[in-house]
Design a protein around this motif. Structure first.
Motif, PDB file in Angstrom:
ATOM      1  N   LEU A 220     -31.132  40.496 -86.074  1.00 20.24           N
ATOM      2  CA  LEU A 220     -30.147  40.600 -87.085  1.00 20.24           C
ATOM      3  C   LEU A 220     -30.855  41.344 -88.105  1.00 20.24           C
ATOM      4  CD1 LEU A 220     -28.865  36.893 -87.545  1.00 20.24           C
ATOM      5  CD2 LEU A 220     -27.599  38.978 -87.058  1.00 20.24           C
ATOM      6  N   LEU A 221     -29.971  42.439 -88.944  1.00 16.94           N
ATOM      7  CA  LEU A 221     -30.534  43.336 -89.880  1.00 16.94           C
ATOM      8  C   LEU A 221     -30.447  42.473 -91.376  1.00 16.94           C
ATOM      9  CD1 LEU A 221     -31.421  46.181 -90.008  1.00 16.94           C
ATOM     10  CD2 LEU A 221     -28.946  46.610 -90.776  1.00 16.94           C
TER      11      LEU A 221
ATOM     12  N   LYS B 118     -33.544  29.727 -96.428  1.00 17.82           N
ATOM     13  CA  LYS B 118     -32.985  29.276 -95.161  1.00 17.82           C
ATOM     14  C   LYS B 118     -33.632  29.813 -93.841  1.00 17.82           C
ATOM     15  CE  LYS B 118     -28.536  28.035 -97.140  1.00 17.82           C
ATOM     16  NZ  LYS B 118     -27.077  28.333 -97.142  1.00 17.82           N
ATOM     17  N   TYR B 119     -34.543  30.478 -94.096  1.00 14.87           N
ATOM     18  CA  TYR B 119     -35.440  31.020 -92.951  1.00 14.87           C
ATOM     19  C   TYR B 119     -35.940  29.879 -92.046  1.00 14.87           C
ATOM     20  CZ  TYR B 119     -35.610  35.580 -95.207  1.00 14.87           C
ATOM     21  OH  TYR B 119     -35.467  37.024 -95.699  1.00 14.87           O
ATOM     22  N   THR B 120     -36.217  30.143 -90.798  1.00 15.43           N
ATOM     23  CA  THR B 120     -36.620  29.209 -89.962  1.00 15.43           C
ATOM     24  C   THR B 120     -37.698  29.902 -89.017  1.00 15.43           C
ATOM     25  OG1 THR B 120     -34.918  29.925 -88.153  1.00 15.43           O
ATOM     26  CG2 THR B 120     -34.269  28.154 -89.550  1.00 15.43           C
ATOM     27  N   ASP B 121     -38.460  29.076 -88.175  1.00 18.64           N
ATOM     28  CA  ASP B 121     -39.277  29.563 -87.487  1.00 18.64           C
ATOM     29  C   ASP B 121     -39.119  29.928 -86.224  1.00 18.64           C
ATOM     30  OD1 ASP B 121     -41.479  29.167 -89.363  1.00 18.64           O
ATOM     31  OD2 ASP B 121     -41.736  27.004 -88.540  1.00 18.64           O
ATOM     32  N   GLU B 122     -37.709  29.462 -85.759  1.00 22.46           N
ATOM     33  CA  GLU B 122     -37.174  29.726 -84.521  1.00 22.46           C
ATOM     34  C   GLU B 122     -35.730  30.070 -84.515  1.00 22.46           C
ATOM     35  OE1 GLU B 122     -37.747  26.580 -81.774  1.00 22.46           O
ATOM     36  OE2 GLU B 122     -39.869  26.718 -81.707  1.00 22.46           O
ATOM     37  N   GLY B 123     -35.171  31.038 -83.783  1.00 21.47           N
ATOM     38  CA  GLY B 123     -33.900  31.430 -83.685  1.00 21.47           C
ATOM     39  C   GLY B 123     -33.848  32.926 -83.561  1.00 21.47           C
ATOM     40  N   ILE B 124     -32.833  33.527 -84.229  1.00 17.26           N
ATOM     41  CA  ILE B 124     -32.552  34.925 -84.229  1.00 17.26           C
ATOM     42  C   ILE B 124     -33.452  35.537 -85.228  1.00 17.26           C
ATOM     43  CG2 ILE B 124     -30.803  36.736 -84.369  1.00 17.26           C
ATOM     44  CD1 ILE B 124     -30.171  34.353 -82.222  1.00 17.26           C
ATOM     45  N   LYS B 125     -34.327  36.555 -84.599  1.00 16.64           N
ATOM     46  CA  LYS B 125     -35.243  37.111 -85.359  1.00 16.64           C
ATOM     47  C   LYS B 125     -34.769  38.083 -86.438  1.00 16.64           C
ATOM     48  CE  LYS B 125     -37.369  39.000 -81.690  1.00 16.64           C
ATOM     49  NZ  LYS B 125     -38.181  39.570 -80.816  1.00 16.64           N
TER      50      LYS B 125
ATOM     51  N   LEU C   5     -25.788  42.477 -86.044  1.00 22.98           N
ATOM     52  CA  LEU C   5     -26.490  42.165 -84.921  1.00 22.98           C
ATOM     53  C   LEU C   5     -26.933  43.772 -84.377  1.00 22.98           C
ATOM     54  CD1 LEU C   5     -24.772  39.703 -82.460  1.00 22.98           C
ATOM     55  CD2 LEU C   5     -27.191  39.577 -83.200  1.00 22.98           C
ATOM     56  N   LEU C   6     -27.985  43.975 -83.837  1.00 19.90           N
ATOM     57  CA  LEU C   6     -28.534  45.236 -83.587  1.00 19.90           C
ATOM     58  C   LEU C   6     -28.284  45.474 -82.129  1.00 19.90           C
ATOM     59  CD1 LEU C   6     -31.983  45.578 -85.538  1.00 19.90           C
ATOM     60  CD2 LEU C   6     -29.728  46.404 -86.142  1.00 19.90           C
ATOM     61  N   LYS C   7     -28.276  46.583 -81.612  1.00 22.16           N
ATOM     62  CA  LYS C   7     -28.030  46.971 -80.358  1.00 22.16           C
ATOM     63  C   LYS C   7     -28.936  47.881 -79.898  1.00 22.16           C
ATOM     64  CE  LYS C   7     -23.011  46.818 -80.565  1.00 22.16           C
ATOM     65  NZ  LYS C   7     -21.738  47.615 -80.108  1.00 22.16           N
ATOM     66  N   ASP C   8     -29.523  48.040 -78.428  1.00 20.82           N
ATOM     67  CA  ASP C   8     -30.105  48.909 -77.953  1.00 20.82           C
ATOM     68  C   ASP C   8     -30.032  50.298 -78.246  1.00 20.82           C
ATOM     69  OD1 ASP C   8     -32.454  49.846 -75.955  1.00 20.82           O
ATOM     70  OD2 ASP C   8     -30.714  50.079 -74.605  1.00 20.82           O
ATOM     71  N   GLY C   9     -31.084  51.225 -78.849  1.00 15.81           N
ATOM     72  CA  GLY C   9     -30.882  52.352 -79.164  1.00 15.81           C
ATOM     73  C   GLY C   9     -30.517  52.529 -80.652  1.00 15.81           C
ATOM     74  N   ASP C  10     -30.248  51.422 -81.463  1.00 18.02           N
ATOM     75  CA  ASP C  10     -30.217  51.565 -83.002  1.00 18.02           C
ATOM     76  C   ASP C  10     -31.608  51.932 -83.482  1.00 18.02           C
ATOM     77  OD1 ASP C  10     -27.738  50.553 -82.929  1.00 18.02           O
ATOM     78  OD2 ASP C  10     -28.364  48.691 -83.467  1.00 18.02           O
TER      79      ASP C  10
END
Length: 453
Positions: free
Chosen positions: A132-133, A64-71, A102-107
């Motif tokens: 996304l992790l 279900k991976y895509t080329d565009e969207g959330i990395k 969802l990752l955050k700045d500083g993780d």
């Protein structure tokens, strides 16, 4: 088996700077952890789990991976201090059940598998988001007792790598468990000092990384110079004043007027694709006969193979010897076109084709074919998987200088390459020293051996 303490003691020691140049804390205490030694009196030792929130990623379905969207932050993206998006996969959208990933700045991210486990980690920046992790990657998010940049430097500290070496499982596919990451012991100074330490190390390590980057660029230029030197020598010879003529082959261009162009099958007396003995008989694999595979051809010169075969495999005609002083080329797969020189008699698998001439100078043709690897791939006909088979090789056009010039060119390339390789080795040694200095600096500062504020 070594104890944890023995592993730490066996780590290479770095000479400390002169005392006059090192500022230390006024009072120290025993940390209670042998490899940490003494720490500033008011600092504390604690396990990482007391100061972070940690999760591992979600098992996203690859179909279900895509080329565009959330990395998606996968293990392959987490490299030594950086996020590498060379192979990017995305997820179409953020759904409610994915919010925790969802990752955050500083993780801080740690890749939990692979040969470089313990070395592959990075810190998330605001500019990287949204991400996304994915599973097999650990996310460390500091609590209020820990500054993100200070945590990052503790993961970059060589003590963490030593901890991973002690606790990782499965030597075939090394892995560190979440519980082992959580149980890593670090030194906790007050928050204000954590910030000062992080700022100091950020400044110093950035300068070291810049110095390393310059040397890496110098190495790249040396490699480019070597490639240009070899290309000119094998396609034009050593006499710059010689008259040239059209070769009649577009990708070859002009050649010295007394040289020839011949199909490969008229240059080599022996062209042979390798074989793999039956895997059902392990006696074929218990011996000392060299049996090369594409991985071995990462080396330009082949002296000994990683895997070996027995005399029984020869006697049963499962394999055939190929003569020394030959050229081996990978004919199929991701490394097709990779070329090496066979020093001693040996054997190889079916992904490799061997070439040997009884009359020409094989070392010259090693340099020529290695120089033409991209040309071969661009000339061959295939769809998705690169294939260079015997039919292709036999009709492939090669340059044919006189034998005496082949020998002169080969000798010239060896001498010139040795000088360039020596310069490259010196640069690599300088990089290794800078990298070790960086590790030593981080270790000295985060364990309180050196005071920076």
């Amino acid at each position: 088996m070594k104890t944890k303490q023995e592993h730490i003691k066996s780590a290479p020691l770095i000479a400390s700077p002169p005392k006059s140049k090192v500022q230390t804390y006024s009072r120290y205490k025993d940390s209670g952890v042998e490899w940490l030694g003494e720490i500033p009196e008011y600092w504390e030792v604690s396990r990482l789990k007391n100061h972070i929130n940690m999760i591992t990623g979600f098992p996203f379905k690859s179909e279900k991976y895509t080329d565009e969207g959330i990395k998606l932050a996968r293990g392959i993206n987490v490299k030594e201090g950086v996020l590498d998006w060379g192979e990017t996969r995305c997820w179409p959208k953020i759904e409610d059940h994915l919010m925790d990933y969802l990752l955050k700045d500083g993780d801080i991210l740690i890749a939990m598998d692979g040969s470089k486990v313990g070395k592959n980690f990075c810190q998330i920046k605001e500019s990287d988001l949204p991400i996304l992790l994915l599973q097999r990657v650990a996310r460390l998010r500091p609590k209020k007792t820990l500054i993100s940049n200070y945590l990052y430097n503790n993961i970059a500290n060589r003590n963490f790598l030593l901890w991973v070496e002690m606790t990782k499982t499965d030597p075939m596919v090394p892995h560190i468990a979440p519980s082992d990451i959580k149980n890593f012991q670090i030194v906790i100074p007050p928050l204000q000092e954590q910030t000062a330490i992080a700022n100091f190390l950020d400044d110093k390590t950035t300068k070291i990384d810049q110095a390393i980057s310059i040397k890496e660029q110098q190495i790249a230029l040396l490699k480019e110079r070597k490639q240009i030197m070899i290309h000119k020598a094998v396609t034009r010879g050593l006499d710059d004043s010689v008259l040239l003529k059209g070769s009649g082959v577009e990708w070859i261009g002009e050649i010295p007027e007394h040289w020839e162009v011949k199909r490969l099958k008229f240059i080599f007396d022996k062209i042979q694709t390798g074989t793999t003995p039956s895997t059902s008989n392990q006696k074929f694999y218990d011996g000392n006969i060299d049996w090369y595979n594409p991985k071995d051809l990462n080396n330009e010169v082949l002296i000994e193979s990683e895997r070996k075969l027995s005399k029984l495999a020869i006697e049963k005609k499962e394999i055939k010897f190929f003569p020394k002083d030959s050229v081996l080329v990978v004919g199929i797969g991701a490394t097709a076109g990779k070329t090496s020189y066979l020093v001693n008699e040996g054997t190889f698998n079916q992904q490799i084709t061997g070439f040997h001439s009884n009359t020409e100078h094989n070392k010259y043709y090693f340099y020529l074919l290695r120089n033409l690897s991209e040309v071969m791939l661009n000339t061959a006909s295939y769809t998705t998987l690169a294939i260079l088979n015997n039919e292709f090789f036999k009709v492939f056009n090669l340059i044919k200088p006189p034998l005496s010039e082949q020998k002169e060119i080969s000798k010239y390339i060896e001498t010139a390459s040795q000088k360039i390789d020596t310069a490259i080795t010196l640069k690599q040694e300088e990089i290794a020293k800078l990298q070790e200095y960086k590790r030593s600096l981080i270790n000295s500062v985060v364990t309180g051996k050196v005071k920076v504020c």
